[in-house]
Design a protein around this motif. Structure first.
Motif, PDB file in Angstrom:
ATOM      1  N   ALA A   1      -4.522  -8.140 -17.517  1.00  0.00           N
ATOM      2  CA  ALA A   1      -3.045  -7.937 -17.311  1.00  0.00           C
ATOM      3  C   ALA A   1      -2.170  -8.543 -18.321  1.00  0.00           C
TER       4      ALA A   1
ATOM      5  N   PHE B   1       4.048  -2.921 -14.188  1.00  0.00           N
ATOM      6  CA  PHE B   1       2.667  -2.633 -14.244  1.00  0.00           C
ATOM      7  C   PHE B   1       1.526  -3.757 -14.361  1.00  0.00           C
ATOM      8  N   SER B   2       2.089  -4.483 -15.362  1.00  0.00           N
ATOM      9  CA  SER B   2       1.222  -5.739 -15.547  1.00  0.00           C
ATOM     10  C   SER B   2       1.061  -6.585 -14.169  1.00  0.00           C
TER      11      SER B   2
ATOM     12  N   GLY C   1       1.418  -5.527 -11.150  1.00  0.00           N
ATOM     13  CA  GLY C   1       0.594  -4.894 -10.299  1.00  0.00           C
ATOM     14  C   GLY C   1      -0.801  -4.869 -10.703  1.00  0.00           C
ATOM     15  N   LEU C   2      -1.147  -4.778 -12.060  1.00  0.00           N
ATOM     16  CA  LEU C   2      -2.598  -4.857 -12.394  1.00  0.00           C
ATOM     17  C   LEU C   2      -3.271  -6.096 -12.323  1.00  0.00           C
TER      18      LEU C   2
ATOM     19  N   GLY D   1      -1.127  -3.979  -5.177  1.00  0.00           N
ATOM     20  CA  GLY D   1      -0.911  -3.828  -6.832  1.00  0.00           C
ATOM     21  C   GLY D   1      -0.952  -2.509  -7.300  1.00  0.00           C
ATOM     22  N   ILE D   2      -1.727  -1.409  -6.672  1.00  0.00           N
ATOM     23  CA  ILE D   2      -1.899  -0.294  -7.025  1.00  0.00           C
ATOM     24  C   ILE D   2      -0.475   0.605  -7.032  1.00  0.00           C
TER      25      ILE D   2
ATOM     26  N   MET E   1       1.806  -0.448  -9.528  1.00  0.00           N
ATOM     27  CA  MET E   1       1.554   0.361 -11.083  1.00  0.00           C
ATOM     28  C   MET E   1       2.052   1.555 -10.950  1.00  0.00           C
TER      29      MET E   1
ATOM     30  N   ALA F   1       5.686   1.711 -11.262  1.00  0.00           N
ATOM     31  CA  ALA F   1       6.133   1.418 -12.751  1.00  0.00           C
ATOM     32  C   ALA F   1       6.259   2.602 -13.728  1.00  0.00           C
TER      33      ALA F   1
END
Lengths: 166, 103
Positions: free
Chosen positions: A96, B15-16, B18-19, B34-35, B38, B41
């Motif tokens: 990440a 995004f990061s 969530g990833l 988390g998805i 993302m 984002a």
């Protein structure tokens, strides 16, 4: 960059971080709601009123409630005794961080080429509706089909099998 | 820093986050959360490019974001239905314990 933007962005990112980091799953779902609300405010700040209210309706009204129901049905609020993070959490964190480094580098590297402040576009819901019914009518039909299929699929997948009738 | 760069940086951070959540949490529902982050984002990027792009009156990015929201809702419904069914079958939502494909 206005103060309002920084406040809303901070709220959104704090909600997202809490949703990912908190131990209790129900608290995660509530923090996720805060992140969704912050994102809707960001949409409003970007003069995309329709997308902002669609975000509130769909994400806070449907997705967050769905997540809470799933947590209740799976008794996911009990914190497992061997931690909430996966065995290989360090690899995930490194991936990440790497993704963020690449994205941030790309954005900051091209910052000079990005367009500056432009006049706020005036887009009414009437225009959006006209576009949905004329130029984007085929994608709209496909999304309608997809939502129907997802509705039926979700009900069939989650349906309780009767004992002895497998 | 232009406003667009600010929004893009916020979207990259979102995004990061969530990833990281999707890759590090054990609970399947948290991975789905988390998805969702993302996907959000990505929507933020679409709306930001629509707002500061050359032809906002064409509504391209806005339409993309609206369809993306609809698809994300369908994804969440099916994903959570799958999680509930897996919990009913294996009595766990811990992804580290789901190491068999046989029922």
């Amino acid at each position: 960059m206005s103060l309002v933007f920084y406040a809303i962005a901070g709220l959104t990112l704090a909600g997202a971080l809490a949703a990912v980091l908190l131990k209790n799953t129900v608290h995660c779902a509530l923090a996720l709601t805060v992140a969704f609300a912050g994102q809707a405010l960001l949409f409003l700040e970007l003069d995309a009123q329709f997308a902002g209210f669609a975000q509130i309706l769909v994400y806070i009204g449907a997705v967050a409630v769905l997540v809470v129901f799933a947590i209740l049905l799976t008794r996911g609020s009990e914190t497992p005794k061997d931690g909430v993070y996966s065995r290989n959490w360090l690899a995930g964190l490194v991936i990440a961080a790497g993704v963020f480094a690449v994205l941030g580098w790309a954005v900051l590297g091209s910052a000079r080429a990005l367009p500056h402040e432009t006049a706020a576009p005036t887009v009414t819901v009437l225009q959006i509706g006209n576009a949905l019914m004329s130029r984007y009518v085929l994608p709209l039909e496909i999304v309608a089909l997809l939502l129907t299929a997802a509705l039926i699929g979700a009900v069939i997948v989650a349906m309780h099998e009767k004992e002895g009738h497998k | 820093m232009t406003p667009l760069a600010g929004y893009l940086l916020v979207a990259a951070l979102l995004f990061s986050i969530g990833l990281a959540g999707a890759l590090t949490r054990r609970n399947a529902i948290l991975v789905l959360i988390g998805i969702e982050l993302m996907l959000n984002a990505a929507n933020l990027n679409l709306i930001a490019f629509w707002r500061y792009g050359p032809h906002p009156e064409a509504l391209t990015g806005m339409m993309f974001a609206i369809f993306s929201i609809a698809v994300a809702a369908a994804e969440a419904a099916v994903g959570l239905g799958l999680v509930i069914q897996i919990h009913r079958h294996a009595h766990t939502t811990d992804l580290d314990q789901m190491n068999r494909m046989k029922g």
